[in-house]
Design a protein around this motif. Structure first.
Motif, mmCIF file in Angstrom:
data_model
loop_
_atom_site.group_PDB
_atom_site.id
_atom_site.type_symbol
_atom_site.label_atom_id
_atom_site.label_comp_id
_atom_site.label_asym_id
_atom_site.label_seq_id
_atom_site.Cartn_x
_atom_site.Cartn_y
_atom_site.Cartn_z
ATOM 1 N N VAL A 48 0.842 -1.193 0.000
ATOM 2 C CA VAL A 48 0.000 0.000 0.000
ATOM 3 C C VAL A 48 0.875 1.239 0.000
ATOM 4 N N GLU A 49 0.360 2.299 -0.571
ATOM 5 C CA GLU A 49 1.111 3.548 -0.653
ATOM 6 C C GLU A 49 1.270 4.150 0.740
ATOM 7 N N GLY A 50 2.477 4.509 1.081
ATOM 8 C CA GLY A 50 2.720 5.173 2.356
ATOM 9 C C GLY A 50 3.020 4.250 3.518
ATOM 10 N N GLY A 51 3.242 2.971 3.295
ATOM 11 C CA GLY A 51 3.567 2.070 4.395
ATOM 12 C C GLY A 51 2.941 0.717 4.216
ATOM 13 N N GLU A 52 2.538 0.129 5.333
ATOM 14 C CA GLU A 52 1.903 -1.186 5.249
ATOM 15 C C GLU A 52 0.580 -1.151 5.999
ATOM 16 N N ALA A 53 -0.323 -2.019 5.580
ATOM 17 C CA ALA A 53 -1.610 -2.169 6.251
ATOM 18 C C ALA A 53 -1.597 -3.500 6.984
ATOM 19 N N ILE A 54 -2.051 -3.477 8.220
ATOM 20 C CA ILE A 54 -2.172 -4.706 9.005
ATOM 21 C C ILE A 54 -3.637 -4.836 9.390
ATOM 22 N N VAL A 55 -4.251 -5.915 8.939
ATOM 23 C CA VAL A 55 -5.679 -6.130 9.162
ATOM 24 C C VAL A 55 -5.862 -7.482 9.829
ATOM 25 N N TRP A 56 -6.601 -7.520 10.923
ATOM 26 C CA TRP A 56 -6.862 -8.777 11.596
ATOM 27 C C TRP A 56 -8.369 -9.032 11.623
ATOM 28 N N GLU A 57 -8.732 -10.230 11.941
ATOM 29 C CA GLU A 57 -10.096 -10.767 11.943
ATOM 30 C C GLU A 57 -10.535 -11.073 10.511
ATOM 31 N N SER A 58 -11.059 -12.262 10.329
ATOM 32 C CA SER A 58 -11.317 -12.777 8.984
ATOM 33 C C SER A 58 -12.273 -11.912 8.169
ATOM 34 N N LEU A 59 -13.350 -11.442 8.756
ATOM 35 C CA LEU A 59 -14.301 -10.638 7.978
ATOM 36 C C LEU A 59 -13.714 -9.279 7.615
ATOM 37 N N ALA A 60 -12.922 -8.702 8.491
ATOM 38 C CA ALA A 60 -12.255 -7.437 8.177
ATOM 39 C C ALA A 60 -11.238 -7.636 7.055
ATOM 40 N N ILE A 61 -10.529 -8.758 7.068
ATOM 41 C CA ILE A 61 -9.568 -9.060 6.009
ATOM 42 C C ILE A 61 -10.285 -9.206 4.673
ATOM 43 N N ILE A 62 -11.398 -9.933 4.670
ATOM 44 C CA ILE A 62 -12.159 -10.136 3.428
ATOM 45 C C ILE A 62 -12.704 -8.811 2.912
ATOM 46 N N SER A 63 -13.190 -7.964 3.785
ATOM 47 C CA SER A 63 -13.673 -6.641 3.384
ATOM 48 C C SER A 63 -12.535 -5.807 2.805
#
Length: 84
Positions: free
Chosen positions: A61-76
């Motif tokens: 991602v532009e400007g760094g990294e994205a960290i996403v947890w929880e399966s539904l949040a990841i899918i979204s």
């Protein structure tokens, strides 16, 4: 993208984003961390600030990294990142 999960046979929460990424041919690497081991929590904390899996690390991602947890949040997140 890097997906950190627990064993897919025992964790349906981990299986969900893994299946979505495979079904839509989203390139990723994966790390599987076995649950209920003496070092499980420490290993998860290396990747996830919440100490939970699954966690998706997107360093493209532009400007760094994205960290996403929880399966539904990841899918979204994936649906927004890779619209079809």
């Amino acid at each position: 993208m890097h997906l950190v999960i627990a064993n897919k046979l025992y964790s349906s929460w981990s299986l969900r984003p893994w299946l979505v990424m495979r079904a839509f041919d989203i390139p990723f690497t994966e790390t599987v961390i076995p649950l209920r081991q003496p070092d499980t929590k420490a290993r998860i904390l290396q990747y996830s600030p919440t100490g939970k899996v699954p966690v998706l690390i997107d360093d493209l991602v532009e400007g760094g990294e994205a960290i996403v947890w929880e399966s539904l949040a990841i899918i979204s997140y994936l649906a927004d990142r890779f619209p079809k």
